[in-house]
Scaffold this active site. Structure first.
Site, PDB file in Angstrom:
ATOM      1  N   SER A  79       0.886  -1.184   0.064  1.00  0.00           N
ATOM      2  CA  SER A  79      -0.351   0.396   0.029  1.00  0.00           C
ATOM      3  C   SER A  79       0.726   1.343   0.101  1.00  0.00           C
ATOM      4  O   SER A  79       0.721   2.525  -0.256  1.00  0.00           O
ATOM      5  CB  SER A  79      -1.260   0.167   1.202  1.00  0.00           C
ATOM      6  OG  SER A  79      -1.287  -1.139   1.432  1.00  0.00           O
ATOM      7  N   GLY A 138       1.269  -0.268   8.764  1.00  0.00           N
ATOM      8  CA  GLY A 138       2.705   1.127   8.626  1.00  0.00           C
ATOM      9  C   GLY A 138       2.841   1.633   7.408  1.00  0.00           C
ATOM     10  O   GLY A 138       3.694   2.533   7.409  1.00  0.00           O
ATOM     11  N   SER A 139       2.664   1.267   6.840  1.00  0.00           N
ATOM     12  CA  SER A 139       3.439   1.728   5.145  1.00  0.00           C
ATOM     13  C   SER A 139       3.131   2.503   5.371  1.00  0.00           C
ATOM     14  O   SER A 139       3.754   3.516   4.423  1.00  0.00           O
ATOM     15  CB  SER A 139       3.122   0.419   3.714  1.00  0.00           C
ATOM     16  OG  SER A 139       1.646   0.793   3.603  1.00  0.00           O
ATOM     17  N   TRP A 140       1.986   3.419   5.104  1.00  0.00           N
ATOM     18  CA  TRP A 140       1.342   4.957   4.993  1.00  0.00           C
ATOM     19  C   TRP A 140       2.367   6.104   6.123  1.00  0.00           C
ATOM     20  O   TRP A 140       2.812   6.606   5.778  1.00  0.00           O
ATOM     21  CB  TRP A 140       0.144   5.537   4.878  1.00  0.00           C
ATOM     22  CG  TRP A 140      -0.447   4.704   3.617  1.00  0.00           C
ATOM     23  CD1 TRP A 140      -0.021   4.086   2.739  1.00  0.00           C
ATOM     24  CD2 TRP A 140      -1.871   5.130   2.707  1.00  0.00           C
ATOM     25  NE1 TRP A 140      -1.177   3.798   1.826  1.00  0.00           N
ATOM     26  CE2 TRP A 140      -2.013   4.636   1.895  1.00  0.00           C
ATOM     27  CE3 TRP A 140      -2.864   6.122   3.208  1.00  0.00           C
ATOM     28  CZ2 TRP A 140      -3.572   4.857   1.327  1.00  0.00           C
ATOM     29  CZ3 TRP A 140      -3.801   6.717   2.544  1.00  0.00           C
ATOM     30  CH2 TRP A 140      -4.268   6.218   1.794  1.00  0.00           C
ATOM     31  N   ASP A 167      -5.004   2.631  14.893  1.00  0.00           N
ATOM     32  CA  ASP A 167      -5.384   1.654  14.321  1.00  0.00           C
ATOM     33  C   ASP A 167      -5.773   0.992  15.456  1.00  0.00           C
ATOM     34  O   ASP A 167      -5.641   0.829  16.853  1.00  0.00           O
ATOM     35  CB  ASP A 167      -4.239   1.116  13.911  1.00  0.00           C
ATOM     36  CG  ASP A 167      -5.183  -0.388  12.141  1.00  0.00           C
ATOM     37  OD1 ASP A 167      -5.384   0.196  11.267  1.00  0.00           O
ATOM     38  OD2 ASP A 167      -5.987  -1.012  12.743  1.00  0.00           O
ATOM     39  N   ASP A 195      -6.862   4.823   5.052  1.00  0.00           N
ATOM     40  CA  ASP A 195      -6.854   3.059   4.417  1.00  0.00           C
ATOM     41  C   ASP A 195      -7.326   2.338   4.549  1.00  0.00           C
ATOM     42  O   ASP A 195      -7.090   1.411   4.783  1.00  0.00           O
ATOM     43  CB  ASP A 195      -5.175   3.209   4.386  1.00  0.00           C
ATOM     44  CG  ASP A 195      -4.982   2.114   3.058  1.00  0.00           C
ATOM     45  OD1 ASP A 195      -5.773   2.362   2.025  1.00  0.00           O
ATOM     46  OD2 ASP A 195      -3.870   1.733   3.014  1.00  0.00           O
ATOM     47  N   LYS A 232      -9.837   5.842   1.524  1.00  0.00           N
ATOM     48  CA  LYS A 232     -10.205   4.552   0.651  1.00  0.00           C
ATOM     49  C   LYS A 232     -11.327   4.617   0.235  1.00  0.00           C
ATOM     50  O   LYS A 232     -12.145   4.099   0.808  1.00  0.00           O
ATOM     51  CB  LYS A 232      -8.856   3.340   1.080  1.00  0.00           C
ATOM     52  CG  LYS A 232      -9.286   2.520  -0.149  1.00  0.00           C
ATOM     53  CD  LYS A 232     -10.015   1.350   1.046  1.00  0.00           C
ATOM     54  CE  LYS A 232      -8.393   0.301   1.809  1.00  0.00           C
ATOM     55  NZ  LYS A 232      -7.266  -0.584   1.306  1.00  0.00           N
TER      56      LYS A 232
HETATM   57  N1  SAM Z   1      -2.581   1.754   5.474  1.00  0.00           N
HETATM   58  C1  SAM Z   1      -1.764   0.861   6.349  1.00  0.00           C
HETATM   59  C2  SAM Z   1      -0.667   0.632   5.426  1.00  0.00           C
HETATM   60  O1  SAM Z   1      -0.614   1.270   4.783  1.00  0.00           O
HETATM   61  O2  SAM Z   1       0.092  -0.279   6.242  1.00  0.00           O
HETATM   62  C3  SAM Z   1      -3.022  -0.811   5.850  1.00  0.00           C
HETATM   63  C4  SAM Z   1      -4.001  -0.752   6.534  1.00  0.00           C
HETATM   64  S1  SAM Z   1      -5.406  -2.161   6.129  1.00  0.00           S
HETATM   65  C5  SAM Z   1      -6.026  -1.462   4.662  1.00  0.00           C
HETATM   66  C6  SAM Z   1      -6.940  -1.450   7.114  1.00  0.00           C
HETATM   67  C7  SAM Z   1      -6.399  -1.056   8.890  1.00  0.00           C
HETATM   68  O3  SAM Z   1      -7.843  -0.503   8.966  1.00  0.00           O
HETATM   69  C8  SAM Z   1      -6.385  -2.077   9.338  1.00  0.00           C
HETATM   70  O4  SAM Z   1      -5.151  -2.420  10.167  1.00  0.00           O
HETATM   71  C9  SAM Z   1      -7.654  -2.747   9.938  1.00  0.00           C
HETATM   72  O5  SAM Z   1      -7.384  -2.273  11.502  1.00  0.00           O
HETATM   73  C10 SAM Z   1      -8.277  -0.906  10.035  1.00  0.00           C
HETATM   74  N2  SAM Z   1      -9.408  -0.569  10.898  1.00  0.00           N
HETATM   75  C11 SAM Z   1     -10.629  -0.802  10.435  1.00  0.00           C
HETATM   76  N3  SAM Z   1     -11.397  -0.330  11.223  1.00  0.00           N
HETATM   77  C12 SAM Z   1     -10.767   0.337  11.773  1.00  0.00           C
HETATM   78  C13 SAM Z   1     -11.637   1.057  13.150  1.00  0.00           C
HETATM   79  N4  SAM Z   1     -12.568   1.111  13.276  1.00  0.00           N
HETATM   80  N5  SAM Z   1     -10.400   1.799  13.223  1.00  0.00           N
HETATM   81  C14 SAM Z   1      -9.517   2.115  13.547  1.00  0.00           C
HETATM   82  N6  SAM Z   1      -8.541   1.052  12.582  1.00  0.00           N
HETATM   83  C15 SAM Z   1      -9.496   0.578  11.766  1.00  0.00           C
END
Ligand code: SAM
Length: 287
Positions: A25, A54-56, A74, A115, A155
């Site tokens: 990502s 954590g990549s963003w 998160d 994201d 997203k």
């Molecule tokens: N941008 C991240 C990266 O680059 O590493 C990847 C994000 S991942 C696709 C989606 C994240 O949304 C998951 O880690 C999930 O735990 C988080 N998430 C979903 N619902 C959430 C909420 N209500 N509060 C906080 N985090 C949430």
């Protein structure tokens, strides 16, 4: 790599392993930034919602100055990243807003990104609805912490009702664009709304309250007819020479290929490699 379009281990996956990004990502935010200059030198306070693994946040940490404040939120715990404060919390909970604000010393954020993705059920309409609710939660939080003129990226899944969302977002931002980075598979409905130039609505004070529904949160804002829809500009980003995430590349021809920084800890082919090393590889044994 990329044996089929459904193979998750595409070129961006491999590049992420080689270059030390926690997820592929990272390239989505890098390509969005390349197109929209989201992380320019004036950006000092940012919030990365739904940030794990954590990549963003890694991209934010590498692009912004060390004096910037970067908050990553998160539900999942995150391994620390230089210059990033991580908060394990639910972005839909009002207390999370307070936790973020304590790090900004009364100042507002220049940039908020999300994201976020809920666990998918496979039922497209339901998944789209839940994803939209997460975007609304991110937007609610954003209206409480973003400075006028600031930017918001989230997203989305481009389902049939996405134009309802575009319409509402245009009430808050001077410009709303739907962007598709080249690193986001074209076979996926995923895209990103890039909302520039935040314009707080005069007289409307955003307040997060656990007992308020999304509709109640936005109460007092004139959205017009409930079925108002908008079409927004669509931008594909990443540059003409960016890799296509749905294509297959021959890695032997890629002269810039590096060995992965961190090898997968328990890949499915581990057992086969052990057997091969011992010279005992046979179809029967690797089953
Ligand atoms: N941008 C991240 C990266 O680059 O590493 C990847 C994000 S991942 C696709 C989606 C994240 O949304 C998951 O880690 C999930 O735990 C988080 N998430 C979903 N619902 C959430 C909420 N209500 N509060 C906080 N985090 C949430």
């Amino acid at each position: 790599m990329g044996k089929t379009s459904k193979d998750k281990r595409d070129l961006y996956y491999r590049r992420a392993k080689e270059e030390g990004w926690r997820a592929r990502s990272a390239y989505k935010l890098l390509q969005l930034d390349q197109e929209f200059n989201l992380l320019g030198e004036n950006v000092k306070r940012v919030v990365d919602l739904c940030a794990a693994p954590g990549s963003w946040s890694q991209v934010l940490s590498s692009k912004l100055s060390t004096t910037s404040t970067i908050i990553a939120v998160d539900l999942q715990p995150m391994t620390p990243i230089d210059n990033v404060t991580t908060i394990q919390a639910d972005i839909t909970h009002p207390k999370t807003l307070q936790q973020i604000l304590t790090h900004f010393n009364g100042e507002l954020a220049d940039f908020v990104c999300s994201d976020g993705a809920p666990d998918v059920t496979g039922l497209h309409d339901l998944d789209e609805y839940i994803q939209h609710q997460l975007v609304w939660s991110a937007l609610q939080l954003t209206t409480c912490i973003l400075k006028p003129g600031g930017s918001f990226v989230a997203k989305i899944f481009r389902g049939q009702d996405i134009d309802l969302m575009y319409y509402k977002l245009q009430r808050f931002f001077g410009k709303v664009i739907c962007a598709k980075p080249k690193s986001s598979r074209s076979t996926s409905l995923e895209a990103f709304i890039v909302c520039l130039d935040y314009k707080p609505i005069p007289g409307w004070i955003p307040r997060l309250d656990l007992n308020k529904s999304t509709n109640e949160f936005f109460e007092g804002i004139e959205f017009g007819d409930d079925n108002q829809r908008s079409i927004v500009e669509f931008v594909s980003c990443g540059g003409d020479d960016a890799f296509d995430s749905d294509a297959t590349y021959n890695i032997e021809e890629d002269s810039k290929r590096l060995d992965p920084i961190q090898l997968p800890t328990a890949p499915p082919y581990k057992k086969a490699l052990e057997l091969k090393r011992k010279g005992e590889l046979s179809r029967r044994e690797i089953k």
